[in-house]
Design an enzyme around this catalytic site. Structure first.
Site, PDB file in Angstrom:
ATOM      1  N   GLY A 231       0.831  -1.205   0.000  1.00 59.90           N
ATOM      2  CA  GLY A 231       0.000   0.000   0.000  1.00 59.90           C
ATOM      3  C   GLY A 231       0.860   1.247   0.000  1.00 59.90           C
ATOM      4  O   GLY A 231       1.986   1.251  -0.505  1.00 59.90           O
ATOM      5  N   GLY A 236       2.312   2.319   5.331  1.00 57.82           N
ATOM      6  CA  GLY A 236       3.391   1.336   5.524  1.00 57.82           C
ATOM      7  C   GLY A 236       4.237   1.674   6.753  1.00 57.82           C
ATOM      8  O   GLY A 236       4.597   0.791   7.541  1.00 57.82           O
ATOM      9  N   GLU A 253       5.651  -3.439   0.666  1.00 56.95           N
ATOM     10  CA  GLU A 253       5.628  -3.221  -0.787  1.00 56.95           C
ATOM     11  C   GLU A 253       4.886  -1.913  -1.007  1.00 56.95           C
ATOM     12  O   GLU A 253       3.664  -1.874  -0.946  1.00 56.95           O
ATOM     13  CB  GLU A 253       4.891  -4.375  -1.485  1.00 56.95           C
ATOM     14  N   CYS A 287       1.736   0.104  -8.761  1.00 52.32           N
ATOM     15  CA  CYS A 287       2.910   0.528  -7.997  1.00 52.32           C
ATOM     16  C   CYS A 287       4.127   0.657  -8.902  1.00 52.32           C
ATOM     17  O   CYS A 287       4.948   1.543  -8.740  1.00 52.32           O
ATOM     18  CB  CYS A 287       3.181  -0.451  -6.876  1.00 52.32           C
TER      19      CYS A 287
HETATM   20  P1  NAD Z   1      -3.354   2.362   1.483  1.00 54.67           P
HETATM   21  O1  NAD Z   1      -2.051   2.357   2.162  1.00 54.67           O
HETATM   22  O2  NAD Z   1      -4.292   3.469   1.741  1.00 54.67           O
HETATM   23  O3  NAD Z   1      -4.182   1.023   1.816  1.00 54.67           O
HETATM   24  C1  NAD Z   1      -3.602  -0.251   1.661  1.00 54.67           C
HETATM   25  C2  NAD Z   1      -4.224  -1.186   2.674  1.00 54.67           C
HETATM   26  O4  NAD Z   1      -3.880  -0.734   3.986  1.00 54.67           O
HETATM   27  C3  NAD Z   1      -5.757  -1.257   2.637  1.00 54.67           C
HETATM   28  O5  NAD Z   1      -6.177  -2.580   2.916  1.00 54.67           O
HETATM   29  C4  NAD Z   1      -6.151  -0.348   3.772  1.00 54.67           C
HETATM   30  O6  NAD Z   1      -7.410  -0.677   4.333  1.00 54.67           O
HETATM   31  C5  NAD Z   1      -5.053  -0.624   4.773  1.00 54.67           C
HETATM   32  N1  NAD Z   1      -4.858   0.442   5.763  1.00 54.67           N
HETATM   33  C6  NAD Z   1      -5.174   1.761   5.670  1.00 54.67           C
HETATM   34  N2  NAD Z   1      -4.859   2.403   6.815  1.00 54.67           N
HETATM   35  C7  NAD Z   1      -4.328   1.485   7.646  1.00 54.67           C
HETATM   36  C8  NAD Z   1      -3.792   1.531   8.953  1.00 54.67           C
HETATM   37  N3  NAD Z   1      -3.756   2.671   9.651  1.00 54.67           N
HETATM   38  N4  NAD Z   1      -3.299   0.394   9.488  1.00 54.67           N
HETATM   39  C9  NAD Z   1      -3.309  -0.766   8.795  1.00 54.67           C
HETATM   40  N5  NAD Z   1      -3.821  -0.877   7.550  1.00 54.67           N
HETATM   41  C10 NAD Z   1      -4.329   0.239   6.988  1.00 54.67           C
HETATM   42  O7  NAD Z   1      -2.968   2.233  -0.035  1.00 54.67           O
HETATM   43  P2  NAD Z   1      -3.917   2.298  -1.280  1.00 54.67           P
HETATM   44  O8  NAD Z   1      -4.257   3.722  -1.543  1.00 54.67           O
HETATM   45  O9  NAD Z   1      -5.013   1.327  -1.098  1.00 54.67           O
HETATM   46  O10 NAD Z   1      -2.935   1.749  -2.413  1.00 54.67           O
HETATM   47  C11 NAD Z   1      -2.145   2.608  -3.151  1.00 54.67           C
HETATM   48  C12 NAD Z   1      -0.712   2.528  -2.759  1.00 54.67           C
HETATM   49  O11 NAD Z   1      -0.261   1.176  -2.733  1.00 54.67           O
HETATM   50  C13 NAD Z   1       0.178   3.216  -3.749  1.00 54.67           C
HETATM   51  O12 NAD Z   1       1.132   3.991  -3.094  1.00 54.67           O
HETATM   52  C14 NAD Z   1       0.858   2.071  -4.491  1.00 54.67           C
HETATM   53  O13 NAD Z   1       2.069   2.390  -5.071  1.00 54.67           O
HETATM   54  C15 NAD Z   1       0.964   1.049  -3.431  1.00 54.67           C
HETATM   55  N6  NAD Z   1       1.104  -0.297  -3.997  1.00 54.67           N
HETATM   56  C16 NAD Z   1       2.320  -0.914  -3.944  1.00 54.67           C
HETATM   57  C17 NAD Z   1       2.512  -2.158  -4.509  1.00 54.67           C
HETATM   58  C18 NAD Z   1       3.850  -2.850  -4.460  1.00 54.67           C
HETATM   59  O14 NAD Z   1       3.900  -4.046  -4.667  1.00 54.67           O
HETATM   60  N7  NAD Z   1       4.934  -2.172  -4.169  1.00 54.67           N
HETATM   61  C19 NAD Z   1       1.451  -2.797  -5.139  1.00 54.67           C
HETATM   62  C20 NAD Z   1       0.227  -2.150  -5.176  1.00 54.67           C
HETATM   63  C21 NAD Z   1       0.058  -0.890  -4.590  1.00 54.67           C
END
Ligand code: NAD
Length: 482
Positions: A231, A236, A253, A287
């Site tokens: 995410g 993260g 990731e 990503c």
């Molecule tokens: P996000 O971080 O908002 O959410 C990702 C996950 O984390 C979701 O399931 C969300 O419910 C959970 N989450 C949110 N707040 C949390 C908290 N406080 N504690 C624990 N979990 C929590 O990300 P997003 O907007 O859903 O995804 C986009 C981001 O993900 C982009 O930055 C993208 O680059 C990245 N991404 C990276 C990869 C990789 O493999 N490197 C792959 C896909 C997406």
């Protein structure tokens, strides 16, 4: 949606589909129309507690006792069931995420392939014997962490579940999966198929819900022995901080600002489809999107003109119409992306794609935008947009290309286009990323290829055989026998 073989308003804990604690739900939205089409479960910290306990029980029960060979067979069977349902899974994912049907189908095929790969690998992870002092025999064992937590985003749910949950189960961990609140349907669909394939109850538990509720509870849970998070950078960091209190390992990731570097001797006919597709695939919500195209000055006008031709032909519309680009995931994401695009008001727009006439007014559509001749320090060349936009940045020579490629806080993926093999090899060494593609980009998905970032793109590796080491812990046994 009439194809579902599970109830999206329930959580799966210990093999039972349950109404979440408190009975809460969250709206299920179709990004292609903006319409609310159902409800999903709003899992709570109490559900996470129950899921972790169920996973621990599975570890102590049938799942923990299963041999690696049999674990592999279950995973292989899960892959077969996914493969049989690829078309259904594709429609579910396209409707939930807004991605064009062919991309959703490719994701389902990838999920099946991950399960096939990790099913085949489950009984091939071996320890070693270590020559040691006289009278000793020393060997190592690769053991599961125990309970693994998996927090995944909405952009590629099936692929990310395949690479993280697949590898964790192959090593004998029991998993608790928290899918994203924006797109959790294929996580539940997959879990139902896993049960049908013979995965014992509790080996995989799924608790949809809000990040700050269910996600935060999972990251901080003292019964979780490893956390895999995919995410955004900010979340993260919060997840790693929460897990640090329990002193457990974390795989992060995160995001990226990945470059494709085009040298003056590049084969442009070969490169062009990759240059554009890697920017607009999944509406740029990838990503490893190649959001920066670095071009050696002598070919700049040609690359911009040819990319602009492709951009002008891009059609944006509903996911099930299967055009080039679908909507972005939500009204909020559209607002974020449009905010970024507005930052480019001082830049030259080389071309924009078109939202098709008749696209539903409530859908979250953003016309793909190509910015030409952008300086490397511009915010659009530094920050992850996570939408369908690319910047073209000129460079003079190899040294400058390396400096620009490495000149962001991220380090996920890079592509290099040159017919000079020595230069390609030098570039592969010089760029600071977890993956480098020479004269290609993405290598067709690469289930077998270790993947992960450096810098703010994260740490740890998933995908490929390497992931099996991340989802296990090494124990050294030293026997003194005289
Ligand atoms: P996000 O971080 O908002 O959410 C990702 C996950 O984390 C979701 O399931 C969300 O419910 C959970 N989450 C949110 N707040 C949390 C908290 N406080 N504690 C624990 N979990 C929590 O990300 P997003 O907007 O859903 O995804 C986009 C981001 O993900 C982009 O930055 C993208 O680059 C990245 N991404 C990276 C990869 C990789 O493999 N490197 C792959 C896909 C997406």
């Amino acid at each position: 949606m009439d194809r579902l073989w599970f109830d999206p308003a329930k959580v799966l804990i210990g093999g039972r589909w349950l109404v979440p604690d408190g009975g809460g739900t969250l709206p299920l939205e179709d990004p292609s129309t903006g319409a609310e089409i159902g409800a999903i479960a709003r899992g709570t910290p109490a559900d996470i507690d129950a899921a972790v306990a169920a996973a621990e029980a599975a570890r102590a029960g049938d799942w923990g006792r299963m041999t690696a060979v049999d674990r592999g067979r279950v995973l292989t069977r899960m892959g077969q069931l996914v493969a049989e349902r690829v078309d259904d899974l594709a429609v579910i994912e396209a409707t939930d995420v807004g991605k064009p049907l062919k991309q959703a189908r490719a994701d389902a095929v990838a999920l099946a392939r991950y399960l096939e790969f990790y099913g085949g690998a489950a009984d091939k992870v071996m320890g070693e014997t270590i020559p040691y002092l006289d009278g000793y025999t020393v060997y190592t064992l690769r053991e599961p962490h125990g309970v693994t937590g998996h927090i995944v985003p909405w952009n590629y749910p099936m692929q990310i579940i395949g690479r993280s949950v697949g590898a964790a189960l192959a090593m004998g961990n029991a998993a608790v999966l928290k899918p994203a609140e924006e797109a959790c349907l294929t996580a539940l669909a997959f879990a139902a198929l896993a049960a049908e394939a013979g995965l014992p109850p509790g080996a995989l538990n799924v608790v949809p819900g809000l990040g700050e509720e269910a996600g935060a509870a999972l990251a901080a849970h003292p019964g979780v022995h490893h956390v895999s998070f995919t995410g955004s950078v900010g979340v993260g960091i919060a997840v790693q901080a929460a897990a640090a209190r329990n002193v457990v390992p974390v795989t992060l990731e995160l995001g990226g600002k990945s470059p494709q570097v085009v040298f003056d001797d590049a084969d442009l006919d070969k490169a062009l489809p990759f240059l554009v597709n890697a920017g607009i695939q999944n509406a740029g919500q990838t990503c490893s999107a190649a959001s920066r195209i670095l071009v050696q000055r002598a070919r700049l006008d040609e690359v911009v003109a040819r990319m602009a031709d492709r951009y002008a032909a891009l059609r944006v519309g509903p996911a099930l119409d299967d055009l080039d680009v679908g909507p972005v995931i939500s009204a909020r994401q559209k607002e974020i992306v449009e905010g970024f695009l507005a930052l480019g008001s001082d830049l030259t727009v080389a071309a924009r794609g078109q939202v098709v006439a008749g696209a539903p007014a409530g859908g979250h559509y953003v016309a793909p935008t190509l910015f030409a001749d952008v300086r490397p320090g511009h915010r659009l060349a530094q920050e992850e947009i996570f939408g369908p936009a690319q910047v073209v940045i000129p460079f003079e020579d190899e040294a400058e290309a390396v400096a620009i490629a490495n000149g962001t806080c991220y380090g996920l993926v890079a592509g290099v286009w040159t017919e000079n093999a020595s230069r390609a090899m030098r570039m592969a060494r010089a760029v600071r990323t977890g993956q480098v593609f020479l004269n290609n980009y993405g290598a067709g998905g690469g289930v077998e290829l270790p993947f992960g970032g450096i810098g703010k793109s994260g740490h740890g590796r998933e995908k490929g055989f390497e992931a099996l080491y991340g989802f296990s812990v090494l124990k050294t046994v030293a026997a003194h026998h005289g």
